[in-house]
Design a protein around this motif. Structure first.
Motif, PDB file in Angstrom:
ATOM      1  N   ILE A   1       0.816  -1.218   0.000  1.00  0.00           N
ATOM      2  CA  ILE A   1       0.000   0.000   0.000  1.00  0.00           C
ATOM      3  C   ILE A   1       0.854   1.275   0.000  1.00  0.00           C
TER       4      ILE A   1
ATOM      5  N   MET B   1      -7.003  -0.705   3.101  1.00  0.00           N
ATOM      6  CA  MET B   1      -6.303  -1.465   4.136  1.00  0.00           C
ATOM      7  C   MET B   1      -7.049  -1.405   5.458  1.00  0.00           C
ATOM      8  N   LEU B   2      -7.191  -2.566   6.056  1.00  0.00           N
ATOM      9  CA  LEU B   2      -7.824  -2.661   7.366  1.00  0.00           C
ATOM     10  C   LEU B   2      -6.753  -3.108   8.359  1.00  0.00           C
ATOM     11  N   PHE B   3      -6.512  -2.253   9.368  1.00  0.00           N
ATOM     12  CA  PHE B   3      -5.447  -2.538  10.333  1.00  0.00           C
ATOM     13  C   PHE B   3      -5.995  -3.322  11.529  1.00  0.00           C
TER      14      PHE B   3
ATOM     15  N   LEU C   1      -9.784   4.837  14.071  1.00  0.00           N
ATOM     16  CA  LEU C   1     -10.779   5.836  13.665  1.00  0.00           C
ATOM     17  C   LEU C   1     -10.420   7.167  14.315  1.00  0.00           C
TER      18      LEU C   1
ATOM     19  N   LEU D   1     -14.985  10.312   5.361  1.00  0.00           N
ATOM     20  CA  LEU D   1     -13.674  10.957   5.240  1.00  0.00           C
ATOM     21  C   LEU D   1     -12.905  10.527   3.977  1.00  0.00           C
ATOM     22  N   GLY D   2     -12.763   9.226   3.812  1.00  0.00           N
ATOM     23  CA  GLY D   2     -11.990   8.719   2.673  1.00  0.00           C
ATOM     24  C   GLY D   2     -12.632   9.065   1.335  1.00  0.00           C
TER      25      GLY D   2
ATOM     26  N   PHE E   1     -11.581  12.434   0.372  1.00  0.00           N
ATOM     27  CA  PHE E   1     -10.203  12.461  -0.165  1.00  0.00           C
ATOM     28  C   PHE E   1     -10.187  12.114  -1.653  1.00  0.00           C
ATOM     29  N   ARG E   2     -11.156  11.294  -2.053  1.00  0.00           N
ATOM     30  CA  ARG E   2     -11.207  10.872  -3.463  1.00  0.00           C
ATOM     31  C   ARG E   2     -12.044  11.822  -4.309  1.00  0.00           C
TER      32      ARG E   2
ATOM     33  N   ALA F   1     -14.652   0.898  10.739  1.00  0.00           N
ATOM     34  CA  ALA F   1     -13.385   0.912   9.988  1.00  0.00           C
ATOM     35  C   ALA F   1     -13.555   0.157   8.665  1.00  0.00           C
TER      36      ALA F   1
ATOM     37  N   GLN G   1     -15.548   2.249   6.328  1.00  0.00           N
ATOM     38  CA  GLN G   1     -14.675   3.328   5.828  1.00  0.00           C
ATOM     39  C   GLN G   1     -13.872   2.854   4.620  1.00  0.00           C
ATOM     40  N   VAL G   2     -13.373   1.621   4.704  1.00  0.00           N
ATOM     41  CA  VAL G   2     -12.549   1.083   3.606  1.00  0.00           C
ATOM     42  C   VAL G   2     -13.426   0.649   2.433  1.00  0.00           C
TER      43      VAL G   2
ATOM     44  N   GLN H   1     -14.899   3.051  -0.194  1.00  0.00           N
ATOM     45  CA  GLN H   1     -14.021   3.514  -1.277  1.00  0.00           C
ATOM     46  C   GLN H   1     -13.989   2.526  -2.442  1.00  0.00           C
TER      47      GLN H   1
ATOM     48  N   LEU I   1      -3.213   6.927  13.295  1.00  0.00           N
ATOM     49  CA  LEU I   1      -4.161   7.857  12.672  1.00  0.00           C
ATOM     50  C   LEU I   1      -3.560   8.446  11.399  1.00  0.00           C
TER      51      LEU I   1
ATOM     52  N   ARG J   1      -3.690   5.885   8.783  1.00  0.00           N
ATOM     53  CA  ARG J   1      -5.073   5.702   8.359  1.00  0.00           C
ATOM     54  C   ARG J   1      -5.422   6.723   7.266  1.00  0.00           C
TER      55      ARG J   1
ATOM     56  N   THR K   1      -3.547   5.888   4.021  1.00  0.00           N
ATOM     57  CA  THR K   1      -4.080   4.740   3.271  1.00  0.00           C
ATOM     58  C   THR K   1      -5.468   5.033   2.696  1.00  0.00           C
ATOM     59  N   LEU K   2      -6.148   6.017   3.260  1.00  0.00           N
ATOM     60  CA  LEU K   2      -7.446   6.399   2.685  1.00  0.00           C
ATOM     61  C   LEU K   2      -7.270   7.370   1.512  1.00  0.00           C
ATOM     62  N   GLY K   3      -6.026   7.758   1.262  1.00  0.00           N
ATOM     63  CA  GLY K   3      -5.752   8.631   0.119  1.00  0.00           C
ATOM     64  C   GLY K   3      -5.645  10.104   0.479  1.00  0.00           C
ATOM     65  N   GLY K   4      -5.502  10.405   1.774  1.00  0.00           N
ATOM     66  CA  GLY K   4      -5.420  11.809   2.195  1.00  0.00           C
ATOM     67  C   GLY K   4      -4.077  12.441   1.857  1.00  0.00           C
TER      68      GLY K   4
ATOM     69  N   ASP L   1      -4.618  17.215   4.224  1.00  0.00           N
ATOM     70  CA  ASP L   1      -5.672  16.453   4.912  1.00  0.00           C
ATOM     71  C   ASP L   1      -5.189  15.993   6.285  1.00  0.00           C
TER      72      ASP L   1
ATOM     73  N   HIS M   1      -7.238  17.039   9.409  1.00  0.00           N
ATOM     74  CA  HIS M   1      -8.057  16.038  10.096  1.00  0.00           C
ATOM     75  C   HIS M   1      -7.358  15.370  11.274  1.00  0.00           C
TER      76      HIS M   1
END
Lengths: 224, 252
Positions: free
Chosen positions: A19, A40-42, A47, A59-60, A63-64, A104, A107-108, A111, B153, B156, B159-162, B166, B170
Protein backbone atom coordinates in the motif's frame (compact mmCIF):
# COMPACT_ATOMS: atom_id res chain seq x y z
CA UNK A 1 -5.70 -15.32 0.05
CA UNK A 2 -3.88 -15.40 3.37
CA UNK A 3 -0.30 -15.04 4.46
CA UNK A 4 0.76 -16.96 7.55
CA UNK A 5 4.20 -17.40 9.03
CA UNK A 6 6.31 -17.06 12.16
CA UNK A 7 6.54 -13.69 13.93
CA UNK A 8 9.18 -11.56 12.24
CA UNK A 9 8.72 -13.12 8.82
CA UNK A 10 7.66 -9.74 7.43
CA UNK A 11 3.96 -10.36 6.79
CA UNK A 12 2.90 -6.90 7.92
CA UNK A 13 5.87 -5.27 6.18
CA UNK A 14 4.73 -6.90 2.94
CA UNK A 15 1.25 -5.37 3.27
CA UNK A 16 2.74 -1.98 4.15
CA UNK A 17 4.94 -2.19 1.05
CA UNK A 18 1.95 -3.06 -1.13
CA UNK A 19 0.00 0.00 0.00
CA UNK A 20 3.05 2.27 -0.03
CA UNK A 21 3.51 2.87 3.71
CA UNK A 22 6.96 1.30 3.52
CA UNK A 23 9.52 1.14 0.73
CA UNK A 24 10.96 -2.29 -0.04
CA UNK A 25 14.71 -2.54 0.55
CA UNK A 26 15.08 -4.03 -2.93
CA UNK A 27 12.86 -4.86 -5.86
CA UNK A 28 9.44 -3.50 -6.70
CA UNK A 29 5.87 -4.18 -5.67
CA UNK A 30 3.22 -4.67 -8.34
CA UNK A 31 -0.19 -5.08 -6.74
CA UNK A 32 -1.86 -5.26 -10.17
CA UNK A 33 -4.25 -2.40 -9.40
CA UNK A 34 -3.88 1.38 -9.02
CA UNK A 35 -2.87 2.63 -5.55
CA UNK A 36 -6.27 4.33 -5.22
CA UNK A 37 -7.94 0.94 -5.67
CA UNK A 38 -6.25 -0.57 -2.61
CA UNK A 39 -7.83 -0.43 0.83
CA UNK A 40 -6.30 -1.47 4.14
CA UNK A 41 -7.82 -2.66 7.37
CA UNK A 42 -5.45 -2.54 10.33
CA UNK A 43 -5.47 -4.45 13.58
CA UNK A 44 -6.38 -1.22 15.37
CA UNK A 45 -9.49 0.41 14.00
CA UNK A 46 -7.63 3.77 13.95
CA UNK A 47 -10.78 5.84 13.67
CA UNK A 48 -10.47 9.57 14.24
CA UNK A 49 -11.83 9.96 17.79
CA UNK A 50 -13.14 13.48 17.15
CA UNK A 51 -15.31 12.42 14.22
CA UNK A 52 -18.59 10.54 14.37
CA UNK A 53 -18.96 7.11 12.76
CA UNK A 54 -20.61 8.75 9.77
CA UNK A 55 -17.90 11.39 9.34
CA UNK A 56 -15.18 8.76 9.69
CA UNK A 57 -16.71 6.72 6.86
CA UNK A 58 -17.25 9.79 4.69
CA UNK A 59 -13.67 10.96 5.24
CA UNK A 60 -11.99 8.72 2.67
CA UNK A 61 -14.66 9.48 0.09
CA UNK A 62 -13.88 13.17 0.49
CA UNK A 63 -10.20 12.46 -0.16
CA UNK A 64 -11.21 10.87 -3.46
CA UNK A 65 -13.06 14.01 -4.56
CA UNK A 66 -16.58 12.98 -3.57
CA UNK A 67 -18.84 15.92 -2.61
CA UNK A 68 -19.59 16.17 1.10
CA UNK A 69 -23.34 15.53 0.74
CA UNK A 70 -22.87 12.49 -1.47
CA UNK A 71 -20.09 11.18 0.82
CA UNK A 72 -22.44 11.33 3.80
CA UNK A 73 -25.20 9.53 1.90
CA UNK A 74 -22.75 6.77 0.98
CA UNK A 75 -21.46 6.64 4.54
CA UNK A 76 -25.01 6.06 5.79
CA UNK A 77 -25.48 3.32 3.19
CA UNK A 78 -22.33 1.45 4.25
CA UNK A 79 -23.02 1.84 7.95
CA UNK A 80 -26.48 0.44 7.32
CA UNK A 81 -25.03 -2.51 5.39
CA UNK A 82 -22.74 -3.27 8.28
CA UNK A 83 -25.60 -3.22 10.77
CA UNK A 84 -24.79 0.18 12.24
CA UNK A 85 -27.94 2.09 11.28
CA UNK A 86 -28.75 4.35 14.23
CA UNK A 87 -25.11 4.62 15.28
CA UNK A 88 -24.10 7.18 12.63
CA UNK A 89 -23.74 10.06 15.06
CA UNK A 90 -21.84 8.19 17.75
CA UNK A 91 -18.19 8.97 18.40
CA UNK A 92 -15.77 5.98 18.34
CA UNK A 93 -15.40 6.16 22.12
CA UNK A 94 -19.10 5.44 22.44
CA UNK A 95 -18.99 2.34 20.24
CA UNK A 96 -18.04 -1.22 21.19
CA UNK A 97 -14.90 -2.88 19.77
CA UNK A 98 -16.96 -4.81 17.22
CA UNK A 99 -18.85 -1.68 16.17
CA UNK A 100 -15.63 0.27 15.75
CA UNK A 101 -14.24 -2.52 13.59
CA UNK A 102 -17.37 -2.38 11.45
CA UNK A 103 -17.02 1.39 11.07
CA UNK A 104 -13.38 0.91 9.99
CA UNK A 105 -14.56 -1.72 7.51
CA UNK A 106 -17.30 0.59 6.20
CA UNK A 107 -14.67 3.33 5.83
CA UNK A 108 -12.55 1.08 3.61
CA UNK A 109 -15.36 -0.59 1.66
CA UNK A 110 -17.03 2.77 0.91
CA UNK A 111 -14.02 3.51 -1.28
CA UNK A 112 -14.85 0.43 -3.36
CA UNK A 113 -11.34 -1.04 -3.36
CA UNK A 114 -10.42 -3.79 -5.79
CA UNK A 115 -7.79 -5.11 -3.41
CA UNK A 116 -8.31 -5.16 0.35
CA UNK A 117 -5.30 -5.66 2.61
CA UNK A 118 -6.08 -6.88 6.10
CA UNK A 119 -3.40 -6.96 8.80
CA UNK A 120 -4.71 -9.16 11.61
CA UNK A 121 -7.87 -7.09 11.65
CA UNK A 122 -9.84 -9.29 14.02
CA UNK A 123 -7.13 -9.97 16.61
CA UNK A 124 -8.41 -7.42 19.11
CA UNK A 125 -11.99 -8.74 19.15
CA UNK A 126 -13.45 -11.28 21.53
CA UNK A 127 -14.45 -14.69 20.12
CA UNK A 128 -18.17 -14.12 19.50
CA UNK A 129 -17.84 -10.61 18.09
CA UNK A 130 -14.92 -11.81 16.01
CA UNK A 131 -16.92 -14.65 14.45
CA UNK A 132 -19.75 -12.29 13.54
CA UNK A 133 -17.47 -9.61 12.09
CA UNK A 134 -15.60 -12.27 10.07
CA UNK A 135 -18.92 -13.54 8.68
CA UNK A 136 -19.88 -10.01 7.62
CA UNK A 137 -16.50 -9.33 6.05
CA UNK A 138 -16.58 -12.61 4.14
CA UNK A 139 -20.05 -12.03 2.74
CA UNK A 140 -19.33 -8.40 1.83
CA UNK A 141 -16.08 -9.08 -0.03
CA UNK A 142 -17.78 -11.95 -1.86
CA UNK A 143 -20.73 -9.77 -2.85
CA UNK A 144 -18.49 -6.88 -3.92
CA UNK A 145 -15.99 -9.22 -5.57
CA UNK A 146 -13.02 -7.70 -3.78
CA UNK A 147 -9.66 -9.49 -3.71
CA UNK A 148 -8.34 -9.82 -0.19
CA UNK A 149 -4.83 -10.33 1.11
CA UNK A 150 -5.11 -11.31 4.76
CA UNK A 151 -2.22 -11.46 7.20
CA UNK A 152 -3.01 -13.53 10.26
CA UNK A 153 -1.55 -15.71 12.98
CA UNK A 154 -4.81 -17.59 13.22
CA UNK A 155 -4.68 -20.66 10.96
CA UNK A 156 -8.41 -21.35 11.34
CA UNK A 157 -9.15 -17.82 10.18
CA UNK A 158 -6.74 -18.20 7.24
CA UNK A 159 -8.34 -21.44 6.02
CA UNK A 160 -11.96 -20.50 6.59
CA UNK A 161 -11.64 -17.18 4.77
CA UNK A 162 -9.21 -17.92 1.94
CA UNK A 163 -9.03 -19.78 -1.34
CA UNK A 164 -5.30 -20.01 -0.97
CA UNK A 165 -2.91 -19.82 2.00
CA UNK A 166 0.77 -18.90 1.68
CA UNK A 167 3.25 -19.93 4.35
CA UNK A 168 6.24 -17.66 4.86
CA UNK A 169 9.56 -18.83 6.28
CA UNK A 170 11.24 -17.12 9.19
CA UNK A 171 12.68 -13.66 8.42
CA UNK A 172 14.79 -11.78 7.62
CA UNK A 173 14.58 -12.44 3.89
CA UNK A 174 11.57 -14.66 4.34
CA UNK A 175 10.22 -16.51 1.33
CA UNK A 176 7.10 -18.45 0.52
CA UNK A 177 7.76 -22.07 1.46
CA UNK A 178 4.34 -23.61 0.87
CA UNK A 179 1.11 -22.79 -0.94
CA UNK A 180 -2.15 -24.49 0.10
CA UNK A 181 -5.33 -24.45 -1.96
CA UNK A 182 -8.45 -24.44 0.18
CA UNK A 183 -11.02 -26.77 -1.44
CA UNK A 184 -14.01 -25.42 0.49
CA UNK A 185 -16.59 -24.19 -2.06
CA UNK A 186 -17.98 -20.66 -2.30
CA UNK A 187 -20.19 -18.98 -1.33
CA UNK A 188 -18.84 -19.86 2.03
CA UNK A 189 -19.78 -19.18 5.64
CA UNK A 190 -16.45 -18.92 7.52
CA UNK A 191 -17.98 -20.37 10.68
CA UNK A 192 -19.51 -23.38 8.89
CA UNK A 193 -16.33 -23.81 6.82
CA UNK A 194 -14.63 -25.08 9.96
CA UNK A 195 -16.70 -28.26 9.89
CA UNK A 196 -16.06 -28.98 6.20
CA UNK A 197 -14.32 -32.37 5.78
CA UNK A 198 -11.23 -30.86 4.19
CA UNK A 199 -10.74 -28.27 6.97
CA UNK A 200 -9.14 -30.45 9.67
CA UNK A 201 -6.56 -32.19 7.40
CA UNK A 202 -5.54 -28.86 5.88
CA UNK A 203 -5.29 -27.28 9.33
CA UNK A 204 -3.08 -30.15 10.54
CA UNK A 205 -0.76 -29.88 7.54
CA UNK A 206 -0.50 -26.12 7.85
CA UNK A 207 0.13 -26.40 11.59
CA UNK A 208 2.88 -29.01 11.10
CA UNK A 209 4.60 -26.96 8.41
CA UNK A 210 4.40 -23.77 10.47
CA UNK A 211 5.74 -25.60 13.54
CA UNK A 212 8.60 -26.88 11.40
CA UNK A 213 9.41 -23.28 10.32
CA UNK A 214 9.39 -22.06 13.93
CA UNK A 215 11.48 -25.05 15.12
CA UNK A 216 13.91 -24.49 12.26
CA UNK A 217 14.31 -20.90 13.35
CA UNK A 218 14.93 -21.94 16.96
CA UNK A 219 17.59 -24.43 15.86
CA UNK A 220 19.27 -21.74 13.79
CA UNK A 221 19.22 -19.38 16.78
CA UNK A 222 20.73 -22.06 19.05
CA UNK A 223 23.49 -22.78 16.49
CA UNK A 224 24.43 -19.08 16.50
CA UNK B 1 -23.74 10.36 55.63
CA UNK B 2 -23.06 14.08 55.08
CA UNK B 3 -19.49 13.63 56.31
CA UNK B 4 -18.60 10.93 53.78
CA UNK B 5 -21.06 11.13 50.87
CA UNK B 6 -19.24 12.55 47.79
CA UNK B 7 -22.44 14.40 46.79
CA UNK B 8 -22.02 16.67 49.81
CA UNK B 9 -18.37 17.49 49.10
CA UNK B 10 -19.17 21.10 48.11
CA UNK B 11 -21.26 21.59 51.23
CA UNK B 12 -18.41 20.27 53.39
CA UNK B 13 -15.89 22.54 51.64
CA UNK B 14 -18.13 25.61 52.06
CA UNK B 15 -18.72 24.80 55.72
CA UNK B 16 -14.98 24.41 56.34
CA UNK B 17 -14.29 27.70 54.56
CA UNK B 18 -17.03 29.45 56.56
CA UNK B 19 -15.56 28.12 59.82
CA UNK B 20 -12.12 29.29 58.77
CA UNK B 21 -13.49 32.82 58.12
CA UNK B 22 -15.29 32.84 61.46
CA UNK B 23 -12.13 31.86 63.35
CA UNK B 24 -10.15 34.43 61.39
CA UNK B 25 -12.73 37.16 62.14
CA UNK B 26 -12.82 36.25 65.84
CA UNK B 27 -9.01 36.24 66.03
CA UNK B 28 -8.99 39.73 64.49
CA UNK B 29 -11.65 41.12 66.84
CA UNK B 30 -9.94 39.74 69.94
CA UNK B 31 -6.63 41.17 68.64
CA UNK B 32 -4.95 37.79 68.44
CA UNK B 33 -3.55 38.80 65.04
CA UNK B 34 -2.17 42.18 64.04
CA UNK B 35 -4.67 43.86 61.60
CA UNK B 36 -1.78 45.79 60.06
CA UNK B 37 -0.49 42.53 58.59
CA UNK B 38 -3.60 40.35 58.48
CA UNK B 39 -6.84 42.37 58.49
CA UNK B 40 -10.08 40.60 59.42
CA UNK B 41 -12.39 39.27 56.67
CA UNK B 42 -14.96 42.00 57.44
CA UNK B 43 -12.30 44.69 56.90
CA UNK B 44 -11.27 43.05 53.62
CA UNK B 45 -14.93 42.86 52.58
CA UNK B 46 -15.39 46.54 53.37
CA UNK B 47 -12.35 47.39 51.26
CA UNK B 48 -13.73 45.35 48.38
CA UNK B 49 -17.12 47.06 48.72
CA UNK B 50 -15.48 50.50 48.61
CA UNK B 51 -13.62 49.61 45.43
CA UNK B 52 -16.86 48.80 43.64
CA UNK B 53 -19.06 51.39 45.40
CA UNK B 54 -17.06 54.38 44.20
CA UNK B 55 -16.42 52.78 40.78
CA UNK B 56 -12.63 53.11 41.18
CA UNK B 57 -12.04 49.50 40.31
CA UNK B 58 -13.49 49.43 36.78
CA UNK B 59 -10.65 51.12 34.84
CA UNK B 60 -8.18 48.85 36.67
CA UNK B 61 -10.18 45.71 35.95
CA UNK B 62 -10.53 46.76 32.32
CA UNK B 63 -6.76 47.31 32.00
CA UNK B 64 -5.85 43.95 33.53
CA UNK B 65 -8.50 42.06 31.58
CA UNK B 66 -7.51 43.66 28.29
CA UNK B 67 -3.81 42.92 28.80
CA UNK B 68 -4.44 39.35 29.95
CA UNK B 69 -6.99 38.41 27.30
CA UNK B 70 -5.16 40.03 24.37
CA UNK B 71 -1.90 38.43 25.55
CA UNK B 72 -3.70 35.10 25.95
CA UNK B 73 -5.21 35.22 22.45
CA UNK B 74 -1.95 36.28 20.80
CA UNK B 75 0.03 33.73 22.82
CA UNK B 76 -2.30 30.89 21.83
CA UNK B 77 -2.29 31.85 18.14
CA UNK B 78 1.48 32.36 17.88
CA UNK B 79 2.21 29.30 20.08
CA UNK B 80 0.03 27.07 17.89
CA UNK B 81 1.43 28.40 14.59
CA UNK B 82 5.06 28.09 15.73
CA UNK B 83 4.41 24.67 17.31
CA UNK B 84 2.75 23.26 14.20
CA UNK B 85 5.33 24.70 11.80
CA UNK B 86 8.28 23.58 13.95
CA UNK B 87 6.88 20.06 14.32
CA UNK B 88 6.26 19.66 10.60
CA UNK B 89 9.29 21.53 9.20
CA UNK B 90 12.49 20.32 10.94
CA UNK B 91 14.71 23.26 9.77
CA UNK B 92 12.27 25.68 11.43
CA UNK B 93 12.37 23.55 14.59
CA UNK B 94 16.17 23.90 14.64
CA UNK B 95 15.75 27.68 14.82
CA UNK B 96 12.70 28.01 17.05
CA UNK B 97 13.15 25.25 19.61
CA UNK B 98 16.40 26.57 21.19
CA UNK B 99 14.89 30.04 21.56
CA UNK B 100 11.77 28.62 23.18
CA UNK B 101 13.88 26.36 25.41
CA UNK B 102 15.87 29.40 26.56
CA UNK B 103 12.70 31.37 27.22
CA UNK B 104 11.29 28.40 29.10
CA UNK B 105 14.44 28.02 31.19
CA UNK B 106 14.26 31.52 32.67
CA UNK B 107 11.49 32.82 34.92
CA UNK B 108 9.91 34.83 32.11
CA UNK B 109 8.51 37.50 34.41
CA UNK B 110 12.08 38.88 34.65
CA UNK B 111 11.42 40.27 31.18
CA UNK B 112 8.81 42.67 32.62
CA UNK B 113 11.23 45.59 33.26
CA UNK B 114 12.66 45.16 29.78
CA UNK B 115 9.20 45.33 28.20
CA UNK B 116 8.45 48.49 30.20
CA UNK B 117 11.63 50.09 28.83
CA UNK B 118 10.87 48.98 25.27
CA UNK B 119 7.10 49.48 25.17
CA UNK B 120 6.35 51.99 27.93
CA UNK B 121 4.13 51.76 30.96
CA UNK B 122 0.89 51.53 29.03
CA UNK B 123 -0.95 48.39 27.93
CA UNK B 124 1.57 47.11 25.33
CA UNK B 125 4.23 46.04 27.86
CA UNK B 126 1.65 44.05 29.87
CA UNK B 127 0.28 42.39 26.74
CA UNK B 128 3.83 41.50 25.75
CA UNK B 129 4.54 39.81 29.09
CA UNK B 130 1.24 37.90 29.11
CA UNK B 131 1.90 36.92 25.48
CA UNK B 132 5.41 35.59 26.11
CA UNK B 133 4.28 33.59 29.15
CA UNK B 134 1.43 31.97 27.22
CA UNK B 135 3.17 31.49 23.84
CA UNK B 136 6.03 29.42 25.30
CA UNK B 137 3.66 27.07 27.14
CA UNK B 138 1.41 26.63 24.11
CA UNK B 139 4.39 26.16 21.78
CA UNK B 140 5.73 23.23 23.81
CA UNK B 141 2.27 21.74 24.20
CA UNK B 142 1.67 21.81 20.45
CA UNK B 143 5.23 20.98 19.36
CA UNK B 144 5.51 18.00 21.69
CA UNK B 145 1.95 16.92 20.98
CA UNK B 146 2.29 16.84 17.22
CA UNK B 147 5.48 14.83 17.43
CA UNK B 148 3.65 12.29 19.57
CA UNK B 149 0.53 12.18 17.43
CA UNK B 150 -0.83 8.66 17.03
CA UNK B 151 1.01 7.19 14.02
CA UNK B 152 -1.91 4.87 13.37
CA UNK B 153 -4.16 7.86 12.67
CA UNK B 154 -1.59 9.30 10.29
CA UNK B 155 -1.29 5.99 8.44
CA UNK B 156 -5.07 5.70 8.36
CA UNK B 157 -5.36 9.05 6.54
CA UNK B 158 -2.54 8.12 4.15
CA UNK B 159 -4.08 4.74 3.27
CA UNK B 160 -7.45 6.40 2.68
CA UNK B 161 -5.75 8.63 0.12
CA UNK B 162 -5.42 11.81 2.19
CA UNK B 163 -2.88 14.50 1.29
CA UNK B 164 -0.45 16.29 3.62
CA UNK B 165 -3.01 19.06 4.04
CA UNK B 166 -5.67 16.45 4.91
CA UNK B 167 -3.33 15.18 7.61
CA UNK B 168 -2.96 18.68 9.06
CA UNK B 169 -6.69 19.34 8.83
CA UNK B 170 -8.06 16.04 10.10
CA UNK B 171 -5.34 14.78 12.45
CA UNK B 172 -2.89 17.45 13.56
CA UNK B 173 -5.23 20.41 14.09
CA UNK B 174 -7.89 18.45 16.05
CA UNK B 175 -5.09 16.93 18.16
CA UNK B 176 -3.66 20.42 18.71
CA UNK B 177 -7.09 21.74 19.71
CA UNK B 178 -7.40 18.99 22.30
CA UNK B 179 -3.96 19.69 23.78
CA UNK B 180 -4.45 23.47 23.80
CA UNK B 181 -7.85 23.18 25.43
CA UNK B 182 -6.34 20.80 27.97
CA UNK B 183 -3.80 23.51 28.82
CA UNK B 184 -6.18 26.45 28.55
CA UNK B 185 -6.51 26.84 32.32
CA UNK B 186 -2.74 26.95 32.73
CA UNK B 187 -2.54 29.52 29.93
CA UNK B 188 -5.23 31.68 31.54
CA UNK B 189 -3.29 31.62 34.80
CA UNK B 190 -0.10 32.63 32.99
CA UNK B 191 -1.88 35.42 31.09
CA UNK B 192 -3.15 37.01 34.31
CA UNK B 193 0.22 36.51 35.98
CA UNK B 194 1.87 38.35 33.07
CA UNK B 195 -0.62 41.19 33.07
CA UNK B 196 -0.48 41.69 36.84
CA UNK B 197 3.29 41.42 37.19
CA UNK B 198 3.67 43.84 34.27
CA UNK B 199 1.41 46.31 36.04
CA UNK B 200 3.28 45.78 39.27
CA UNK B 201 6.56 46.72 37.61
CA UNK B 202 5.35 49.89 35.92
CA UNK B 203 1.84 51.05 35.08
CA UNK B 204 -0.70 53.78 35.61
CA UNK B 205 -3.68 51.46 36.06
CA UNK B 206 -4.58 47.82 36.49
CA UNK B 207 -4.98 45.42 39.43
CA UNK B 208 -1.20 44.99 39.64
CA UNK B 209 -0.81 48.76 39.82
CA UNK B 210 -3.41 48.92 42.62
CA UNK B 211 -1.55 46.12 44.44
CA UNK B 212 1.67 48.08 44.16
CA UNK B 213 -0.14 51.17 45.47
CA UNK B 214 -1.60 49.16 48.41
CA UNK B 215 1.86 47.84 49.23
CA UNK B 216 3.42 51.32 49.22
CA UNK B 217 0.70 52.60 51.57
CA UNK B 218 0.83 49.53 53.83
CA UNK B 219 -2.82 48.84 53.09
CA UNK B 220 -3.07 45.11 53.74
CA UNK B 221 -6.88 45.12 53.57
CA UNK B 222 -6.76 46.49 50.03
CA UNK B 223 -4.09 43.93 49.09
CA UNK B 224 -6.20 41.06 50.40
CA UNK B 225 -9.26 42.49 48.64
CA UNK B 226 -7.40 42.66 45.33
CA UNK B 227 -5.97 39.16 45.71
CA UNK B 228 -9.47 37.86 46.47
CA UNK B 229 -10.86 39.73 43.46
CA UNK B 230 -8.22 38.23 41.16
CA UNK B 231 -8.96 34.76 42.51
CA UNK B 232 -12.67 35.20 41.77
CA UNK B 233 -11.99 36.58 38.28
CA UNK B 234 -9.61 33.76 37.35
CA UNK B 235 -11.94 31.13 38.82
CA UNK B 236 -14.77 32.51 36.67
CA UNK B 237 -12.57 32.32 33.59
CA UNK B 238 -11.53 28.77 34.58
CA UNK B 239 -15.20 27.82 34.76
CA UNK B 240 -15.82 29.32 31.30
CA UNK B 241 -12.70 27.54 29.95
CA UNK B 242 -13.91 24.28 31.51
CA UNK B 243 -17.29 24.61 29.79
CA UNK B 244 -15.64 25.39 26.46
CA UNK B 245 -13.34 22.38 26.90
CA UNK B 246 -16.27 20.12 27.75
CA UNK B 247 -18.20 21.26 24.68
CA UNK B 248 -15.34 21.13 22.19
CA UNK B 249 -13.92 17.86 23.53
CA UNK B 250 -17.31 16.15 23.82
CA UNK B 251 -15.92 13.25 21.76
CA UNK B 252 -13.55 12.31 24.58
Amino acid sequence: MSLVGPSGSGKSSLLRAVIGLQKPLAGTVDPGVKPSEIGMLFQDDALLPWKTARDNVALGLGFRGCAQKSALVQADYWLDRLGLAGFEHRYPRHLSGGQRKRVALAQVLAQMPKLLLMDEPFASLDAIVRARVIQDVASLVEEERISVLLVTHDLEEAISLSDRVYLLSQGPRARITQVYDVPIPRPRDPVKARVHPSFAPLYEKLWNDLSHEVAFDQRAEAAE
Amino acid sequence: MILTDPRFALLRQLTAFGLFLLIWEAAGRYELINPLFVPSPSRIGASLYELFADGRIWPHLEATFTAALVGLALGIIVGIVLGVVAALVPPIAELVEPVMTLLNAIPRVVLAPLFVIWLGIELASKIALAFILVAVVIFFTVYGGIRQVDRKLVERIVTLGGSRWDLVRHVYLPSVAAWVLGNLKVAVGFAFTGATVGEFVGASRGLGYLLSFAQSTYNAALMFALIFLMMVVVLLIFAAAGRLEKFLLRWQ
